[in-house]
Design a protein around this motif. Structure first.
Motif, PDB file in Angstrom:
ATOM      1  N   ASP A   1     -52.621 -10.053-130.817  1.00 56.11           N
ATOM      2  CA  ASP A   1     -53.774  -9.394-130.206  1.00 56.11           C
ATOM      3  C   ASP A   1     -54.059 -10.040-128.854  1.00 56.11           C
ATOM      4  O   ASP A   1     -55.051 -10.746-128.657  1.00 56.11           O
ATOM      5  N   VAL A   2     -53.164  -9.821-127.925  1.00 55.74           N
ATOM      6  CA  VAL A   2     -53.296 -10.371-126.580  1.00 55.74           C
ATOM      7  C   VAL A   2     -52.861  -9.331-125.560  1.00 55.74           C
ATOM      8  O   VAL A   2     -52.078  -8.421-125.866  1.00 55.74           O
ATOM      9  N   LEU A   3     -53.394  -9.461-124.348  1.00 54.93           N
ATOM     10  CA  LEU A   3     -52.876  -8.737-123.197  1.00 54.93           C
ATOM     11  C   LEU A   3     -52.022  -9.694-122.381  1.00 54.93           C
ATOM     12  O   LEU A   3     -52.266 -10.906-122.346  1.00 54.93           O
ATOM     13  N   VAL A   4     -51.023  -9.134-121.719  1.00 53.39           N
ATOM     14  CA  VAL A   4     -50.077  -9.917-120.926  1.00 53.39           C
ATOM     15  C   VAL A   4     -50.172  -9.474-119.483  1.00 53.39           C
ATOM     16  O   VAL A   4     -50.145  -8.266-119.185  1.00 53.39           O
ATOM     17  N   VAL A   5     -50.291 -10.438-118.579  1.00 48.64           N
ATOM     18  CA  VAL A   5     -50.329 -10.168-117.144  1.00 48.64           C
ATOM     19  C   VAL A   5     -49.214 -10.966-116.469  1.00 48.64           C
ATOM     20  O   VAL A   5     -48.955 -12.113-116.837  1.00 48.64           O
ATOM     21  N   ARG A   6     -48.571 -10.343-115.505  1.00 50.29           N
ATOM     22  CA  ARG A   6     -47.611 -11.050-114.657  1.00 50.29           C
ATOM     23  C   ARG A   6     -47.638 -10.391-113.291  1.00 50.29           C
ATOM     24  O   ARG A   6     -47.851  -9.181-113.172  1.00 50.29           O
ATOM     25  N   ALA A   7     -47.438 -11.187-112.244  1.00 48.74           N
ATOM     26  CA  ALA A   7     -47.422 -10.648-110.878  1.00 48.74           C
ATOM     27  C   ALA A   7     -46.430 -11.440-110.042  1.00 48.74           C
ATOM     28  O   ALA A   7     -46.168 -12.616-110.309  1.00 48.74           O
ATOM     29  N   GLU A   8     -45.901 -10.770-109.000  1.00 50.34           N
ATOM     30  CA  GLU A   8     -44.908 -11.407-108.123  1.00 50.34           C
ATOM     31  C   GLU A   8     -45.119 -10.897-106.697  1.00 50.34           C
ATOM     32  O   GLU A   8     -45.336  -9.698-106.479  1.00 50.34           O
TER      33      GLU A   8
ATOM     34  N   LEU B   1     -49.831 -12.918-103.578  1.00 53.64           N
ATOM     35  CA  LEU B   1     -50.061 -13.100-105.005  1.00 53.64           C
ATOM     36  C   LEU B   1     -51.559 -13.136-105.322  1.00 53.64           C
ATOM     37  O   LEU B   1     -52.010 -12.559-106.317  1.00 53.64           O
ATOM     38  N   ASP B   2     -52.327 -13.779-104.445  1.00 53.91           N
ATOM     39  CA  ASP B   2     -53.781 -13.808-104.641  1.00 53.91           C
ATOM     40  C   ASP B   2     -54.366 -12.399-104.617  1.00 53.91           C
ATOM     41  O   ASP B   2     -55.245 -12.063-105.422  1.00 53.91           O
ATOM     42  N   ARG B   3     -53.868 -11.562-103.710  1.00 53.27           N
ATOM     43  CA  ARG B   3     -54.389 -10.191-103.635  1.00 53.27           C
ATOM     44  C   ARG B   3     -53.992  -9.389-104.874  1.00 53.27           C
ATOM     45  O   ARG B   3     -54.786  -8.582-105.385  1.00 53.27           O
ATOM     46  N   LEU B   4     -52.774  -9.586-105.353  1.00 53.16           N
ATOM     47  CA  LEU B   4     -52.356  -8.893-106.564  1.00 53.16           C
ATOM     48  C   LEU B   4     -53.220  -9.281-107.754  1.00 53.16           C
ATOM     49  O   LEU B   4     -53.679  -8.422-108.521  1.00 53.16           O
ATOM     50  N   MET B   5     -53.468 -10.580-107.902  1.00 56.66           N
ATOM     51  CA  MET B   5     -54.267 -11.032-109.047  1.00 56.66           C
ATOM     52  C   MET B   5     -55.725 -10.593-108.919  1.00 56.66           C
ATOM     53  O   MET B   5     -56.392 -10.348-109.924  1.00 56.66           O
ATOM     54  N   ALA B   6     -56.208 -10.482-107.684  1.00 61.20           N
ATOM     55  CA  ALA B   6     -57.564  -9.967-107.493  1.00 61.20           C
ATOM     56  C   ALA B   6     -57.652  -8.524-107.981  1.00 61.20           C
ATOM     57  O   ALA B   6     -58.657  -8.120-108.596  1.00 61.20           O
TER      58      ALA B   6
ATOM     59  N   ARG C   1     -59.307  -4.591-112.134  1.00 62.67           N
ATOM     60  CA  ARG C   1     -58.960  -3.552-113.112  1.00 62.67           C
ATOM     61  C   ARG C   1     -59.430  -3.944-114.514  1.00 62.67           C
ATOM     62  O   ARG C   1     -59.921  -3.108-115.273  1.00 62.67           O
ATOM     63  N   LEU C   2     -59.264  -5.206-114.861  1.00 58.88           N
ATOM     64  CA  LEU C   2     -59.737  -5.665-116.160  1.00 58.88           C
ATOM     65  C   LEU C   2     -61.254  -5.542-116.268  1.00 58.88           C
ATOM     66  O   LEU C   2     -61.789  -5.087-117.292  1.00 58.88           O
TER      67      LEU C   2
END
Length: 468
Positions: A434-441, A448-453, A458-459
């Protein structure tokens, strides 16, 4: 008499729980009885059983065999070893067992903590997962078991398995092999004895770490996808001036690697090396990687003349997609690598290790040189965080719907993968927890900071937040 499993242990790809809490010998017996009943319903009569080095594995294996034989199915016990050795035993084309078996079960907790354990299954040469595992649960719950008296025999197939692994070096220049120096970290997992037998027959110089099987995992946790677990191997490679190092998880189906400079070579980077080697002889081949892999991998496969295919995470979906497409090579960020060109299409980290040796020699470059040529990207690790079960899948669907309503280009093969000028980000729900998975590149830290923002925004829009 019927049997109810703890609701948490019937997973998408295997059966897995905490021994003494959610998983018991009675569960193992029920798994065996249900699996044996399925085998009999399909006209089979014989299965292979193996187990890993965890403290609880012999107890579970004994109960599992009791259950299988109570269904009227014969058992061939292959003993302690890595999961791929069980797959080898259960693959008719390998010819390891005569007469052939129709399926197999390996008792293993894979890369999980020492008190976890479970079962990986194959039937008729195909992965046994998803709806198959749900069906086992229903058979047990209803007590709809076949009955009989199956026999039990022991078989030692380790020698035949090592012979098969060494076949990956056929035609490789002996002088080049003699010059190699390689580190091997078994992490006190089940692959240790096979690594000892394999390296005893390999040319070159080999430094072995933690090959004694110990279910307490006293040196480090056996998961080579976590950088901290590679510290011993990195130190050995640098101190002993080795060409590269190899690491394995608790049951030997996940590979990790360190180049001669002590840098981690991640699974998608390894897949790029394997692709370069394979596509030289098999141009235009389809090569599969999961949705967590780097965009540079898919670009590299295309540049080498291959056909890149992004697919769902999970060793069972990957194996099934390989059979569907005829792909000779596939891999996951979790370290599972699958060869179907000169091998049998299942994930075997020991075979992948020997293929890496062969690939570097055929390409004519060290692993460090190959790593130097790869684009430098900035990426997160796989970020996993708990969410309520009822929100896990719904949250991803809501994010996907919002993105499509905005006209964004989205890959929804497995969750949500979004390309932007900075790079890409992924949000998916785990199939096993019961987890969500996030990854960014991204190309740089700012990107990367903008992607995670954007991920965090969205979350937040669906009422969730990612912990630091």
């Amino acid at each position: 008499m019927a049997h109810d499993f703890h609701p948490s242990i019937l997973r998408e790809y295997d059966i897995r729980g905490v021994f003494g809490e959610t998983l018991s010998a009675d569960d193992a017996r029920a798994v065996g009885r249900s699996f044996g009943s399925v085998v009999r319903s399909r006209g089979g009569s014989r299965v292979a059983v193996g187990y890993d080095g965890r403290i609880s594995s012999p107890v579970l294996e004994h109960a599992l065999v009791e259950g299988i034989t109570a269904s009227g199915v014969d058992v061939v016990r292959i003993g302690l070893g890595p999961s791929p050795m069980l797959y080898f035993a259960a693959t008719p084309a390998a010819g390891a067992l005569t007469p052939e078996v129709q399926g197999g079960i390996h008792v293993t907790g894979s890369h999980n903590p020492a008190n976890h354990n479970g079962f990986k299954m194959v039937l008729e040469g195909a992965p046994f997962f998803g709806g198959d595992i749900e069906y086992l649960g229903r058979i047990a719950c209803e007590g709809q078991w076949a009955s009989g008296r199956g026999s039990v025999q022991n078989a030692d197939i380790a020698g035949a398995y090592v012979d098969c692994l060494l076949g990956a070096l056929e035609g490789i220049d002996q002088v080049a092999l003699d010059r190699l120096s390689i580190g091997w970290d078994a992490g006190n997992g089940a692959a240790g004895p096979v690594i000892e037998a394999l390296t005893a027959r390999l040319p070159g110089r080999h430094a072995l770490l933690h090959t004694s099987v110990d279910g307490h995992f006293p040196n480090h946790h056996p998961d080579p996808t976590i950088e901290a677990n590679l510290a011993d191997l990195r130190a050995a490679v640098v101190a002993r001036r080795l060409d590269f190092g190899l690491a394995f998880d608790g049951d030997g189906d996940r590979i990790g690697a360190v180049d001669g400079k002590g840098r981690v070579v991640w699974a998608d980077q390894l897949l790029a090396v394997y692709a370069q080697d394979l596509l030289h002889d098999q141009p235009n081949s389809t090569i599969i990687a999961d949705v967590k892999a780097s965009s540079t991998l898919f670009e590299r496969i295309a540049a080498l003349g291959g056909v890149p295919l992004m697919w769902k995470t999970g060793h069972s979906p990957i194996k099934s997609k390989m059979k569907e497409t005829g792909a000779p090579l596939a891999g996951e960020m979790s370290g599972h690598v699958f060869f179907a060109d000169k091998y049998f299409g299942y994930d075997d980290a020991l075979y992948a290790a020997v293929r890496l040796i062969a690939a570097t020699i055929r390409i004519g470059q060290s692993l460090a040189t190959l790593r130097d040529a790869m684009p430098e990207m900035v990426a997160t690790p796989e970020l996993r965080f708990a969410v309520p079960r009822e929100r896990k899948v719904a949250a991803v669907s809501e994010v996907l719907a919002a993105l499509k309503a905005e006209g964004r280009q989205v890959n929804d093969t497995d969750g949500v993968r979004v390309d932007t000028p900075d790079g890409w980000w992924l949000l998916r729900s785990s199939n096993t927890e019961d987890v969500l998975v996030v990854r960014a590149e991204a190309r740089d830290a700012g990107g990367l900071d903008r992607l995670m923002a954007e991920v965090d925004a969205r979350l937040k829009s669906v009422g969730l937040s990612r912990p630091d």
